[in-house]
Write an enzyme that holds these catalytic residues in place. Structure first.
Site, PDB file in Angstrom:
ATOM      1  N   SER A   1      64.861 -15.177 -92.858  1.00  0.00           N
ATOM      2  CA  SER A   1      64.491 -13.791 -93.163  1.00  0.00           C
ATOM      3  C   SER A   1      63.661 -13.748 -94.436  1.00  0.00           C
ATOM      4  O   SER A   1      62.680 -13.003 -94.544  1.00  0.00           O
ATOM      5  CB  SER A   1      65.740 -12.940 -93.368  1.00  0.00           C
ATOM      6  OG  SER A   1      66.556 -13.004 -92.241  1.00  0.00           O
TER       7      SER A   1
ATOM      8  N   ILE B   1      62.345 -23.934 -84.074  1.00  0.00           N
ATOM      9  CA  ILE B   1      60.958 -23.666 -83.687  1.00  0.00           C
ATOM     10  C   ILE B   1      60.817 -23.745 -82.161  1.00  0.00           C
ATOM     11  O   ILE B   1      60.999 -24.816 -81.560  1.00  0.00           O
ATOM     12  CB  ILE B   1      59.978 -24.659 -84.372  1.00  0.00           C
ATOM     13  CG1 ILE B   1      60.232 -24.707 -85.895  1.00  0.00           C
ATOM     14  CG2 ILE B   1      58.526 -24.294 -84.050  1.00  0.00           C
ATOM     15  CD1 ILE B   1      60.159 -23.365 -86.612  1.00  0.00           C
ATOM     16  N   THR B   2      60.465 -22.606 -81.556  1.00  0.00           N
ATOM     17  CA  THR B   2      60.314 -22.533 -80.103  1.00  0.00           C
ATOM     18  C   THR B   2      59.143 -23.405 -79.661  1.00  0.00           C
ATOM     19  O   THR B   2      58.026 -23.252 -80.180  1.00  0.00           O
ATOM     20  CB  THR B   2      60.085 -21.064 -79.665  1.00  0.00           C
ATOM     21  OG1 THR B   2      61.198 -20.291 -80.129  1.00  0.00           O
ATOM     22  CG2 THR B   2      59.969 -20.941 -78.165  1.00  0.00           C
TER      23      THR B   2
ATOM     24  N   GLU C   1      61.919 -13.544 -84.605  1.00  0.00           N
ATOM     25  CA  GLU C   1      60.800 -12.662 -85.002  1.00  0.00           C
ATOM     26  C   GLU C   1      61.284 -11.582 -85.974  1.00  0.00           C
ATOM     27  O   GLU C   1      60.724 -10.484 -86.008  1.00  0.00           O
ATOM     28  CB  GLU C   1      60.179 -11.987 -83.785  1.00  0.00           C
ATOM     29  CG  GLU C   1      59.657 -12.928 -82.785  1.00  0.00           C
ATOM     30  CD  GLU C   1      58.180 -13.153 -82.895  1.00  0.00           C
ATOM     31  OE1 GLU C   1      57.429 -12.233 -83.221  1.00  0.00           O
ATOM     32  OE2 GLU C   1      57.778 -14.295 -82.671  1.00  0.00           O
ATOM     33  N   GLY C   2      62.322 -11.880 -86.718  1.00  0.00           N
ATOM     34  CA  GLY C   2      62.877 -10.914 -87.683  1.00  0.00           C
ATOM     35  C   GLY C   2      64.126 -10.264 -87.101  1.00  0.00           C
ATOM     36  O   GLY C   2      64.071  -9.662 -86.035  1.00  0.00           O
ATOM     37  N   THR C   3      65.241 -10.401 -87.820  1.00  0.00           N
ATOM     38  CA  THR C   3      66.508  -9.852 -87.309  1.00  0.00           C
ATOM     39  C   THR C   3      66.472  -8.314 -87.339  1.00  0.00           C
ATOM     40  O   THR C   3      65.628  -7.712 -88.018  1.00  0.00           O
ATOM     41  CB  THR C   3      67.689 -10.321 -88.171  1.00  0.00           C
ATOM     42  OG1 THR C   3      67.523  -9.784 -89.498  1.00  0.00           O
ATOM     43  CG2 THR C   3      67.774 -11.840 -88.249  1.00  0.00           C
TER      44      THR C   3
HETATM   45  C1  LIG Z   1      66.170 -19.133 -80.175  1.00  0.00           C
HETATM   46  C2  LIG Z   1      65.427 -19.012 -81.464  1.00  0.00           C
HETATM   47  C3  LIG Z   1      64.070 -19.274 -81.488  1.00  0.00           C
HETATM   48  C4  LIG Z   1      63.363 -19.199 -82.700  1.00  0.00           C
HETATM   49  N1  LIG Z   1      62.019 -19.488 -82.723  1.00  0.00           N
HETATM   50  C5  LIG Z   1      61.360 -19.529 -83.913  1.00  0.00           C
HETATM   51  C6  LIG Z   1      59.990 -19.957 -83.974  1.00  0.00           C
HETATM   52  O1  LIG Z   1      59.363 -20.248 -82.957  1.00  0.00           O
HETATM   53  N2  LIG Z   1      59.405 -20.057 -85.210  1.00  0.00           N
HETATM   54  C7  LIG Z   1      60.058 -19.743 -86.364  1.00  0.00           C
HETATM   55  O2  LIG Z   1      59.465 -19.840 -87.440  1.00  0.00           O
HETATM   56  N3  LIG Z   1      61.369 -19.320 -86.329  1.00  0.00           N
HETATM   57  C8  LIG Z   1      62.030 -19.216 -85.135  1.00  0.00           C
HETATM   58  N4  LIG Z   1      63.346 -18.822 -85.088  1.00  0.00           N
HETATM   59  C9  LIG Z   1      64.043 -18.521 -86.335  1.00  0.00           C
HETATM   60  C10 LIG Z   1      64.307 -17.031 -86.539  1.00  0.00           C
HETATM   61  O3  LIG Z   1      63.111 -16.352 -86.741  1.00  0.00           O
HETATM   62  C11 LIG Z   1      65.295 -16.906 -87.700  1.00  0.00           C
HETATM   63  O4  LIG Z   1      66.539 -17.393 -87.247  1.00  0.00           O
HETATM   64  C12 LIG Z   1      65.437 -15.498 -88.182  1.00  0.00           C
HETATM   65  O5  LIG Z   1      64.260 -15.070 -88.804  1.00  0.00           O
HETATM   66  C13 LIG Z   1      66.601 -15.348 -89.160  1.00  0.00           C
HETATM   67  O6  LIG Z   1      66.486 -16.258 -90.202  1.00  0.00           O
HETATM   68  P1  LIG Z   1      67.715 -17.209 -90.607  1.00  0.00           P
HETATM   69  O7  LIG Z   1      68.160 -17.916 -89.373  1.00  0.00           O
HETATM   70  O8  LIG Z   1      67.355 -18.047 -91.760  1.00  0.00           O
HETATM   71  O9  LIG Z   1      68.864 -16.211 -91.008  1.00  0.00           O
HETATM   72  P2  LIG Z   1      69.107 -15.601 -92.446  1.00  0.00           P
HETATM   73  O10 LIG Z   1      67.842 -15.123 -93.040  1.00  0.00           O
HETATM   74  O11 LIG Z   1      69.899 -16.579 -93.251  1.00  0.00           O
HETATM   75  O12 LIG Z   1      70.001 -14.335 -92.088  1.00  0.00           O
HETATM   76  C14 LIG Z   1      71.411 -14.405 -91.845  1.00  0.00           C
HETATM   77  C15 LIG Z   1      71.912 -12.968 -91.700  1.00  0.00           C
HETATM   78  O13 LIG Z   1      71.691 -12.235 -92.928  1.00  0.00           O
HETATM   79  C16 LIG Z   1      70.912 -11.078 -92.665  1.00  0.00           C
HETATM   80  N5  LIG Z   1      69.999 -10.828 -93.779  1.00  0.00           N
HETATM   81  C17 LIG Z   1      69.179 -11.727 -94.393  1.00  0.00           C
HETATM   82  N6  LIG Z   1      68.464 -11.125 -95.360  1.00  0.00           N
HETATM   83  C18 LIG Z   1      68.816  -9.808 -95.351  1.00  0.00           C
HETATM   84  C19 LIG Z   1      68.421  -8.667 -96.121  1.00  0.00           C
HETATM   85  N7  LIG Z   1      67.482  -8.735 -97.075  1.00  0.00           N
HETATM   86  N8  LIG Z   1      69.002  -7.461 -95.849  1.00  0.00           N
HETATM   87  C20 LIG Z   1      69.939  -7.354 -94.858  1.00  0.00           C
HETATM   88  N9  LIG Z   1      70.350  -8.406 -94.102  1.00  0.00           N
HETATM   89  C21 LIG Z   1      69.801  -9.615 -94.343  1.00  0.00           C
HETATM   90  C22 LIG Z   1      70.151 -11.390 -91.390  1.00  0.00           C
HETATM   91  O14 LIG Z   1      69.766 -10.210 -90.703  1.00  0.00           O
HETATM   92  C23 LIG Z   1      71.181 -12.189 -90.607  1.00  0.00           C
HETATM   93  O15 LIG Z   1      72.062 -11.316 -89.967  1.00  0.00           O
HETATM   94  C24 LIG Z   1      64.059 -18.846 -83.900  1.00  0.00           C
HETATM   95  C25 LIG Z   1      65.434 -18.550 -83.850  1.00  0.00           C
HETATM   96  C26 LIG Z   1      66.110 -18.636 -82.666  1.00  0.00           C
HETATM   97  C27 LIG Z   1      67.598 -18.329 -82.663  1.00  0.00           C
END
Ligand SMILES: Cc1cc2nc3c(=O)[nH]c(=O)nc-3n(C[C@H](O)[C@H](O)[C@H](O)COP(=O)(O)OP(=O)(O)OC[C@H]3O[C@@H](n4cnc5c(N)ncnc54)[C@H](O)[C@@H]3O)c2cc1C
Length: 406
Positions: A146, A171-172, A384-386
């Protein structure tokens, strides 16, 4: 003015892709889920049919760089509208198979957005090969998802090469890709202004795939982790070239974010497609299997639940189409794209849960596809952003607008 009437061309594409989803994707979906991969023969077939990740047939400009400029009969750009229509329809077939379709995928938008003509030609030309080819978008790291600004992958300039070091995760298509767009920093102290986007070919020495993730849903989609260990790329692989970043301070970061403005509505549309399938599966099951003495719609709980599902999905689709329409019209749409993604991600998950509940124990059975929808859909509120991050973006824009008005 936003017009939600589909043109003949849009209808034809939707209908073609619905047919494709029903006759080609659904029959392999369960097996692909079980195997954790898509049968290789399928890709060749798809390639021969001219369908790529963008899901637009070649004769209207799909696949590779051409997908950036699909226009309707009035000469208006409709690439984003077509992409959301197509993505919903294909994800209705099966989302994991769809995001594994050959093509540049998420790696395409950054190259289209800031790649030089030479880079576009060089990187997109790989998709002209007979064999299926992929590209990928690598932002996420073990310590930065994030918080995109916190990426730790470094790029050090040495003569006419950059040396990259770091780890990218989740990474997909990252392992099967011919190249990844890798976001790295040239100077951590510069924060976002230090971000750069590089195209890293997977056959470069120092590029090593370390893990393929095992997931609850989207099991047939490859999710890879890779390391860059003193991985050298020519300076020519810096997207947009050096001068581009000198002109625009935070361009690397902006490109990463601009990619999301066009891809978030597409991802949201896929969530709607999965949930629409779940709703239809549940309604069909109820019709076929309940030994009721009245027609199904007469049962108020069922009636209300189905109405809620349909209403939420239609509302999500309208938000998605608005965001896509704005992107086509060249209007800033970060807020609208985030709204579409936040809403669709949440309601698609809700609708799949309701579909399982409506079916009772059968909904949780591996024998019925609705349990797969339930597993697959969750990630649409994560990648793509939670959902939480989407709400942060929206609220920030709300406060900005208030600040401008005040
Ligand atoms: C199946 C899959 C495919 C993916 N494909 C790609 C890809 O092709 N390329 C790529 O680059 N990434 C990819 N991702 C990664 C995905 O984009 C990230 O998992 C996602 O952006 C969340 O980041 P993180 O996993 O580090 O979670 P974190 O950022 O650690 O978040 C953990 C939790 O904390 C919350 N949180 C974090 N910061 C805040 C805030 N400021 N305020 C409130 N809540 C917050 C989040 O919403 C989440 O619930 C993929 C993920 C999955 C599961």
């Amino acid at each position: 003015m936003i017009d939600f009437t589909l043109t003949e061309q849009q209808k034809n594409i939707r209908d073609f892709l619905h047919w494709f989803a029903e006759t080609e994707i659904r029959p392999i979906a369960r097996e692909a889920d079980r195997l954790g991969d898509v049968p290789p023969g399928f890709f060749k077939k798809v390639k021969a049919m001219g369908i790529s990740m963008e899901a637009i047939p070649k004769d209207v400009g799909g696949e590779g760089e051409g997908a950036g400029e699909v226009k309707d009969r009035r000469g208006q750009r409709q690439t984003n509208r077509l992409s959301v229509i197509a993505s919903e329809e294909m994800a209705w077939g099966d989302p994991a198979v769809v995001i594994t379709l050959p093509g540049p995928g998420l790696g395409g938008p950054p190259v289209r957005l800031i790649g030089t003509p030479e880079q576009k030609e060089r990187f997109f030309s790989v998709f002209r090969a007979e064999e299926p080819r992929w590209a990928a978008y690598a932002m996420t790291e073990p310590e930065a998802g994030s918080d995109v600004a916190g990426i730790r992958t470094t790029a050090r300039k040495e003569g006419d090469v950059y040396v990259l070091n770091g780890t990218k995760t989740f990474i997909t298509n990252g392992a099967r890709a011919s190249w990844n767009v890798v976001f790295a920093t040239v100077d951590k102290s510069l924060g976002r202004a230090g971000h750069r986007a590089f195209v890293v070919e997977n056959d470069r020495p120092g590029f090593k795939v370390t893990r393929i993730m095992k997931k609850m849903g989207l099991r047939a989609s490859e999710t890879a982790e890779f390391v860059l260990d003193d991985c050298e790329v020519p300076a020519d692989n810096l997207l947009g070239g050096e001068e581009h970043y000198q002109r625009q301070g935070k361009e690397g970061f902006k490109v990463a974010m601009a990619t999301f403005d066009s891809t978030r509505p597409v991802v949201a549309a896929m969530g709607v497609g999965i949930a629409r399938a779940a709703m239809e599966y549940a309604a069909d099951y109820l019709k076929q299997n309940l030994m009721l003495d009245r027609p199904v719609p007469a049962y108020s709980r069922i009636r209300e639940t189905l109405a809620e599902m349909k209403r939420k999905l239609d509302a999500a689709r309208l938000l998605i189409w608005r965001a896509a329409w704005m992107a086509d019209a060249g209007l800033p749409n970060s807020r609208e794209a985030a709204m579409a993604k936040a809403y669709a991600g949440r309601v698609a998950t809700d609708v799949c849960t309701l579909a399982v509940e409506l079916m009772g124990p059968e909904g949780a059975s591996r024998d019925h596809p609705v349990e797969k929808c339930f597993r697959d859909v969750k990630v649409y509120d994560i990648f793509e952003g939670t959902g939480e991050i989407m709400r942060v973006i929206i609220s920030r824009r709300v406060f900005q607008a208030l600040g401008e008005a005040g």
